[in-house]
Enzyme design. Structure first.
Site, short mmCIF file in Angstrom:
data_model
loop_
_atom_site.label_atom_id
_atom_site.label_comp_id
_atom_site.label_asym_id
_atom_site.label_seq_id
_atom_site.Cartn_x
_atom_site.Cartn_y
_atom_site.Cartn_z
CD GLU A 145 3.51 -6.97 -3.81
OE1 GLU A 145 4.01 -6.26 -4.71
OE2 GLU A 145 2.46 -6.66 -3.20
CB CYS A 175 -1.64 -3.52 -7.39
SG CYS A 175 -1.33 -1.94 -8.22
CG HIS A 177 2.37 -3.20 -4.77
ND1 HIS A 177 2.41 -4.21 -5.71
CD2 HIS A 177 1.86 -2.12 -5.41
CE1 HIS A 177 1.95 -3.75 -6.86
NE2 HIS A 177 1.61 -2.49 -6.71
#
Length: 258
Positions: free
Chosen positions: A223, A113, A221
Site C-alpha cells: 500500500e 502485514c 506493505h
C-alpha cells in the site's frame, strides 16, 4: 456500474487522555481509493456493538491493514509477553471474527502485514514474534530513520511460487519488497497456500485455498505509495477487479424460480 464499490477497512484502536480512538493509516485508504479504484470505509473495532453479517451486507470487499500492534498470543496458543507488546485487543476481537465471515461469504479479501498474520491465525495457524532474535532469521524490522521512504524502501527479495496466484498477478518469480514487522508465520494454516518466501524462509505471501474470489495476503506493505510501484498496482488492480465483480454479482437481480 454507477458507483464505486465499498471496501471496508477495520480500524486500529488506541487510548489517549482517557478516550479510545479508532484509526486507519492514510496509505491504506489512499491505496484502496487510488490504486484499487474503490471507496474506502472504516469499520470501527467494536465487536460488542456490531452485527458482523449485517455489516458485511453493505460491503463489496475487505482490506485488513497492518498495525504497530501484534496479535495477542493466546489467539494462537502462545503465552503473552511484554516483549511482544503492544497489543490491540479490540482489533483482535473484531478482525478475527470479520476475516472468518468474509471468507465464508466468498468476499474479496486483501490482508496486509498484521492482517496477513491475522488471516493465518483465523485459519488455524500460529505465529512467531521477535524474528530478529531467532537464529537463522533476518531482521525484518524497518531501519530506524526519520524518512518514511527509507523505512519503507525495498529491503530483501522474495521467491515467488511457480504457477501460484502471485506469479500470475506479477508475471515473475522474484521481486523486491519492504520489510516492517517483528512477527511472522510460524505454522502455516492448512487452508492457506504459500505464494512467496523471504531468503530466510519467512512466508511473505499467501492465498486462501479454494477461495471463490481474491483472498490473498502479503507480509510486506504494497500500500505504501502504491501508485508508484508497478507490483503494488498489479496487486491492488486485481483486488479492485474482484471487488467490482462481487459488487456486480451482489447487485444483480435474483433469478425468479418458475
Amino acid at each position: 456500474m454507477s458507483y464505486l464499490p465499498l471496501v471496508g477497512l477495520p480500524a486500529d484502536t488506541y487510548e489517549s487522555h482517557g478516550f479510545l480512538y479508532h484509526s486507519i493509516g492514510d496509505k491504506y485508504v489512499r491505496a484502496v481509493a487510488e490504486a484499487a479504484l474503490c471507496t474506502p470505509v472504516m469499520i470501527p473495532s467494536m465487536i460488542d456493538a456490531l452485527e458482523i453479517d449485517a455489516l458485511l451486507d453493505h460491503f463489496d470487499g475487505i482490506l485488513v491493514t497492518g498495525a504497530v500492534s501484534n496479535v495477542h498470543p493466546p489467539h494462537y496458543g502462545e503465552t503473552p509477553s511484554a516483549a511482544y507488546e503492544p497489543y490491540d485487543h479490540a482489533r483482535d476481537a473484531t478482525t478475527l471474527k470479520l476475516i472468518e465471515r468474509v471468507i465464508a461469504r466468498g468476499m474479496p479479501l486483501f490482508c496486509i502485514c498484521r492482517g496477513f498474520q491475522e488471516l493465518n491465525v483465523v485459519m488455524g495457524g500460529t505465529l512467531e514474534t521477535e524474528l530478529q532474535d531467532i537464529e537463522g532469521r533476518l531482521d525484518h524490522r524497518a531501519p530506524v530513520h526519520d524518512d518514511v521512504d527509507v523505512r519503507y524502501a525495498p529491503s530483501h527479495a522474495i521467491n515467488i511460487r511457480p504457477g501460484g496466484m502471485l506469479e500470475k498477478m506479477l508475471g515473475k518469480r522474484e521481486t523486491m519488497v519492504n520489510s516492517i514487522h517483528r512477527q511472522g508465520i510460524k505454522r502455516l494454516a492448512p487452508g492457506l497456500a504459500v505464494e512467496a518466501t523471504a531468503p530466510d524462509g519467512i512466508i511473505e505471501a499467501v492465498s486462501v485455498r479454494d477461495a471463490k474470489t481474491f483472498a490473498f495476503g502479503t507480509q510486506w506493505h504494497p500500500e505504501f505509495k502504491a501508485l508508484h510501484n508497478p507490483d503494488s498496482m498489479k496487486l491492488f488492480s486485481a483486488f479492485g477487479e474482484a471487488v467490482r465483480a462481487y459488487a456486480r454479482k451482489r447487485s444483480a437481480p435474483a433469478k425468479q424460480i418458475a
